[in-house]
Motif scaffolding. Structure first.
Motif, PDB file in Angstrom:
ATOM      1  N   PHE A   4       4.700 -20.089  -2.478  1.00  0.00           N
ATOM      2  CA  PHE A   4       4.929 -18.507  -2.726  1.00  0.00           C
ATOM      3  C   PHE A   4       3.948 -17.606  -1.821  1.00  0.00           C
ATOM      4  CE2 PHE A   4       4.872 -20.980  -7.023  1.00  0.00           C
ATOM      5  CZ  PHE A   4       6.050 -20.748  -7.339  1.00  0.00           C
ATOM      6  N   LYS A   5       3.829 -18.526  -0.763  1.00  0.00           N
ATOM      7  CA  LYS A   5       3.048 -17.403   0.307  1.00  0.00           C
ATOM      8  C   LYS A   5       3.759 -16.230   0.737  1.00  0.00           C
ATOM      9  CE  LYS A   5       3.135 -18.974   4.755  1.00  0.00           C
ATOM     10  NZ  LYS A   5       3.135 -19.844   5.758  1.00  0.00           N
ATOM     11  N   THR A   6       4.971 -16.286   0.783  1.00  0.00           N
ATOM     12  CA  THR A   6       5.798 -15.121   1.170  1.00  0.00           C
ATOM     13  C   THR A   6       5.704 -14.222   0.120  1.00  0.00           C
ATOM     14  OG1 THR A   6       7.410 -16.424   2.371  1.00  0.00           O
ATOM     15  CG2 THR A   6       7.990 -14.247   1.876  1.00  0.00           C
ATOM     16  N   GLU A   7       5.716 -14.216  -0.969  1.00  0.00           N
ATOM     17  CA  GLU A   7       5.651 -13.489  -2.163  1.00  0.00           C
ATOM     18  C   GLU A   7       4.249 -12.627  -2.094  1.00  0.00           C
ATOM     19  OE1 GLU A   7       9.116 -15.841  -3.410  1.00  0.00           O
ATOM     20  OE2 GLU A   7       6.986 -16.444  -2.320  1.00  0.00           O
ATOM     21  N   PHE A   8       3.228 -13.520  -2.203  1.00  0.00           N
ATOM     22  CA  PHE A   8       1.901 -12.919  -1.956  1.00  0.00           C
ATOM     23  C   PHE A   8       1.623 -12.230  -0.622  1.00  0.00           C
ATOM     24  CE2 PHE A   8       0.599 -17.188  -4.373  1.00  0.00           C
ATOM     25  CZ  PHE A   8       0.550 -16.410  -5.654  1.00  0.00           C
ATOM     26  N   LYS A   9       2.115 -12.363   0.451  1.00  0.00           N
ATOM     27  CA  LYS A   9       2.070 -11.832   1.499  1.00  0.00           C
ATOM     28  C   LYS A   9       2.667 -10.360   1.368  1.00  0.00           C
ATOM     29  CE  LYS A   9       5.074 -12.060   4.820  1.00  0.00           C
ATOM     30  NZ  LYS A   9       5.959 -12.529   6.276  1.00  0.00           N
ATOM     31  N   TRP A  10       3.816 -10.279   0.678  1.00  0.00           N
ATOM     32  CA  TRP A  10       4.737  -8.933   0.573  1.00  0.00           C
ATOM     33  C   TRP A  10       3.915  -8.175  -0.436  1.00  0.00           C
ATOM     34  CZ3 TRP A  10       7.054  -6.722   4.121  1.00  0.00           C
ATOM     35  CH2 TRP A  10       7.931  -7.314   5.161  1.00  0.00           C
ATOM     36  N   ALA A  11       3.370  -8.844  -1.588  1.00  0.00           N
ATOM     37  CA  ALA A  11       2.555  -8.107  -2.624  1.00  0.00           C
ATOM     38  C   ALA A  11       1.350  -7.414  -1.819  1.00  0.00           C
ATOM     39  CB  ALA A  11       1.962  -8.927  -3.566  1.00  0.00           C
ATOM     40  N   GLY A  12       0.617  -8.097  -1.160  1.00  0.00           N
ATOM     41  CA  GLY A  12      -0.232  -7.539   0.021  1.00  0.00           C
ATOM     42  C   GLY A  12       0.114  -6.451   0.809  1.00  0.00           C
ATOM     43  N   ILE A  13       1.114  -6.556   1.415  1.00  0.00           N
ATOM     44  CA  ILE A  13       1.838  -5.497   2.245  1.00  0.00           C
ATOM     45  C   ILE A  13       2.008  -4.255   1.388  1.00  0.00           C
ATOM     46  CG2 ILE A  13       3.906  -4.769   3.580  1.00  0.00           C
ATOM     47  CD1 ILE A  13       3.517  -7.501   4.808  1.00  0.00           C
ATOM     48  N   PHE A  14       2.701  -4.327   0.050  1.00  0.00           N
ATOM     49  CA  PHE A  14       3.143  -3.221  -0.740  1.00  0.00           C
ATOM     50  C   PHE A  14       1.873  -2.613  -1.158  1.00  0.00           C
ATOM     51  CE2 PHE A  14       3.848  -1.303  -4.673  1.00  0.00           C
ATOM     52  CZ  PHE A  14       5.260  -0.873  -4.760  1.00  0.00           C
ATOM     53  N   ILE A  15       0.939  -3.246  -1.575  1.00  0.00           N
ATOM     54  CA  ILE A  15      -0.214  -2.321  -1.951  1.00  0.00           C
ATOM     55  C   ILE A  15      -1.315  -1.973  -0.895  1.00  0.00           C
ATOM     56  CG2 ILE A  15      -2.762  -2.931  -2.785  1.00  0.00           C
ATOM     57  CD1 ILE A  15      -1.399  -5.123  -4.466  1.00  0.00           C
ATOM     58  N   ALA A  16      -1.147  -2.276   0.353  1.00  0.00           N
ATOM     59  CA  ALA A  16      -1.580  -1.742   1.522  1.00  0.00           C
ATOM     60  C   ALA A  16      -0.845  -0.475   1.848  1.00  0.00           C
ATOM     61  CB  ALA A  16      -1.577  -2.639   2.514  1.00  0.00           C
ATOM     62  N   VAL A  17       0.528  -0.534   1.709  1.00  0.00           N
ATOM     63  CA  VAL A  17       1.229   0.578   1.977  1.00  0.00           C
ATOM     64  C   VAL A  17       1.116   1.798   1.074  1.00  0.00           C
ATOM     65  CG1 VAL A  17       3.609   1.529   2.075  1.00  0.00           C
ATOM     66  CG2 VAL A  17       3.130  -0.565   3.224  1.00  0.00           C
ATOM     67  N   MET A  18       0.938   1.363  -0.480  1.00  0.00           N
ATOM     68  CA  MET A  18       0.652   2.279  -1.436  1.00  0.00           C
ATOM     69  C   MET A  18      -0.964   2.980  -1.175  1.00  0.00           C
ATOM     70  SD  MET A  18       0.427   1.812  -5.626  1.00  0.00           S
ATOM     71  CE  MET A  18       0.980   0.496  -5.547  1.00  0.00           C
ATOM     72  N   LEU A  19      -1.709   2.186  -0.802  1.00  0.00           N
ATOM     73  CA  LEU A  19      -3.060   2.865  -0.541  1.00  0.00           C
ATOM     74  C   LEU A  19      -3.014   3.711   0.635  1.00  0.00           C
ATOM     75  CD1 LEU A  19      -5.202  -0.392  -1.098  1.00  0.00           C
ATOM     76  CD2 LEU A  19      -4.821   1.743  -2.647  1.00  0.00           C
ATOM     77  N   LEU A  20      -2.332   3.441   1.622  1.00  0.00           N
ATOM     78  CA  LEU A  20      -2.038   4.434   2.892  1.00  0.00           C
ATOM     79  C   LEU A  20      -1.256   5.479   2.309  1.00  0.00           C
ATOM     80  CD1 LEU A  20      -1.149   1.956   5.636  1.00  0.00           C
ATOM     81  CD2 LEU A  20      -3.386   3.330   5.578  1.00  0.00           C
ATOM     82  N   TRP A  21      -0.335   5.446   1.418  1.00  0.00           N
ATOM     83  CA  TRP A  21       0.516   6.736   1.066  1.00  0.00           C
ATOM     84  C   TRP A  21      -0.537   7.420   0.396  1.00  0.00           C
ATOM     85  CZ3 TRP A  21       5.753   7.953   1.419  1.00  0.00           C
ATOM     86  CH2 TRP A  21       6.079   8.946   0.471  1.00  0.00           C
ATOM     87  N   MET A  22      -1.276   7.047  -0.696  1.00  0.00           N
ATOM     88  CA  MET A  22      -2.243   7.713  -1.230  1.00  0.00           C
ATOM     89  C   MET A  22      -3.290   8.474  -0.518  1.00  0.00           C
ATOM     90  SD  MET A  22      -1.675   7.709  -4.637  1.00  0.00           S
ATOM     91  CE  MET A  22      -0.077   7.646  -4.493  1.00  0.00           C
ATOM     92  N   LEU A  23      -3.619   7.853   0.518  1.00  0.00           N
ATOM     93  CA  LEU A  23      -4.412   8.499   1.618  1.00  0.00           C
ATOM     94  C   LEU A  23      -3.803   9.630   2.383  1.00  0.00           C
ATOM     95  CD1 LEU A  23      -7.337   8.361   3.214  1.00  0.00           C
ATOM     96  CD2 LEU A  23      -6.289   6.827   4.557  1.00  0.00           C
ATOM     97  N   GLY A  24      -2.521   9.523   2.592  1.00  0.00           N
ATOM     98  CA  GLY A  24      -1.671  10.514   3.246  1.00  0.00           C
ATOM     99  C   GLY A  24      -1.601  11.770   2.258  1.00  0.00           C
ATOM    100  N   GLU A  25      -1.498  11.242   1.101  1.00  0.00           N
ATOM    101  CA  GLU A  25      -1.309  12.378   0.236  1.00  0.00           C
ATOM    102  C   GLU A  25      -2.619  13.218  -0.183  1.00  0.00           C
ATOM    103  OE1 GLU A  25      -0.134  11.295  -3.760  1.00  0.00           O
ATOM    104  OE2 GLU A  25       1.894  10.747  -3.347  1.00  0.00           O
ATOM    105  N   ARG A  26      -3.563  12.511   0.143  1.00  0.00           N
ATOM    106  CA  ARG A  26      -4.927  13.173   0.037  1.00  0.00           C
ATOM    107  C   ARG A  26      -5.293  14.181   1.287  1.00  0.00           C
ATOM    108  NH1 ARG A  26     -10.543  11.372   1.358  1.00  0.00           N
ATOM    109  NH2 ARG A  26     -11.861  12.988   0.736  1.00  0.00           N
ATOM    110  N   ILE A  27      -4.840  13.521   2.384  1.00  0.00           N
ATOM    111  CA  ILE A  27      -5.051  14.253   3.631  1.00  0.00           C
ATOM    112  C   ILE A  27      -4.285  15.763   3.680  1.00  0.00           C
ATOM    113  CG2 ILE A  27      -4.504  14.011   6.213  1.00  0.00           C
ATOM    114  CD1 ILE A  27      -5.441  11.134   5.900  1.00  0.00           C
TER     115      ILE A  27
END
Length: 169
Positions: A4-27
């Motif tokens: 399940f390494k691939t799924e965990f990797k992509w869940a982490g990528i998804f969360i990182a992109v979401m956090l960056l998106w929220m940072l972009g919204e704030r900026i």
């Protein structure tokens, strides 16, 4: 866990992109001076969300499944990604609410009262709170993840599955 390494990797990528998106919204001021645009702009996150699921299922298909993936395999892979994202949703929301944009809730409460969206401060504070957003983000993560997994698996699956190789011939 290795399978399940691939799924965990992509869940982490998804969360990182979401956090960056929220940072972009704030900026961009979408959590303060430009709150009126926040609901519309936030919906555009569906574009990178779908893109991440497409990349994730293609990664699973090409690197874990030898280029062959049926709908069920794709859906189950997407579902696991969604489950991991859902489990981490309260923590992700806490990071957004307390580290990325701690001023969001006070700002949106004032905006909701000023625009008449809410007449009652207590109701606005109850709705625009970490607790409520943590529940909403958890529910939404699972619902949207299941739907996205089904749609993406339909398109990423192999159209024609190759017959297994007969090793006895």
């Amino acid at each position: 866990m290795e399978r399940f390494k691939t799924e965990f990797k992509w869940a982490g990528i998804f969360i990182a992109v979401m956090l960056l998106w929220m940072l972009g919204e704030r900026i961009a001021g979408l959590h303060s001076t430009n709150l009126e645009y926040h609901p519309v702009v936030t919906m555009f996150f569906m574009i990178p969300a779908f893109a991440i699921y497409i990349l994730a299922l293609r990664d699973k298909k090409n690197n874990d499944l030898g280029g062959q993936m049926n709908f069920k395999q794709g859906f189950m892979s997407g579902l696991l990604i969604s489950i991991v994202i859902t489990i981490l949703s309260p923590l992700t929301q806490w990071v957004i609410s307390n580290l990325i944009t701690p001023e969001f809730f006070p700002n949106v409460i004032e905006y909701a009262l000023e625009t008449g969206y809410y007449d009652d401060r207590e109701a606005a504070e109850a709705y625009f709170s970490y607790e409520n957003y943590a529940v909403q983000s958890t529910i939404w993560a699972m619902i949207s993840g299941v739907l996205t997994s089904a749609i993406v698996a339909l398109f990423v699956r192999s159209k024609e599955l190759k017959a297994p190789i007969d090793l006895e011939k």
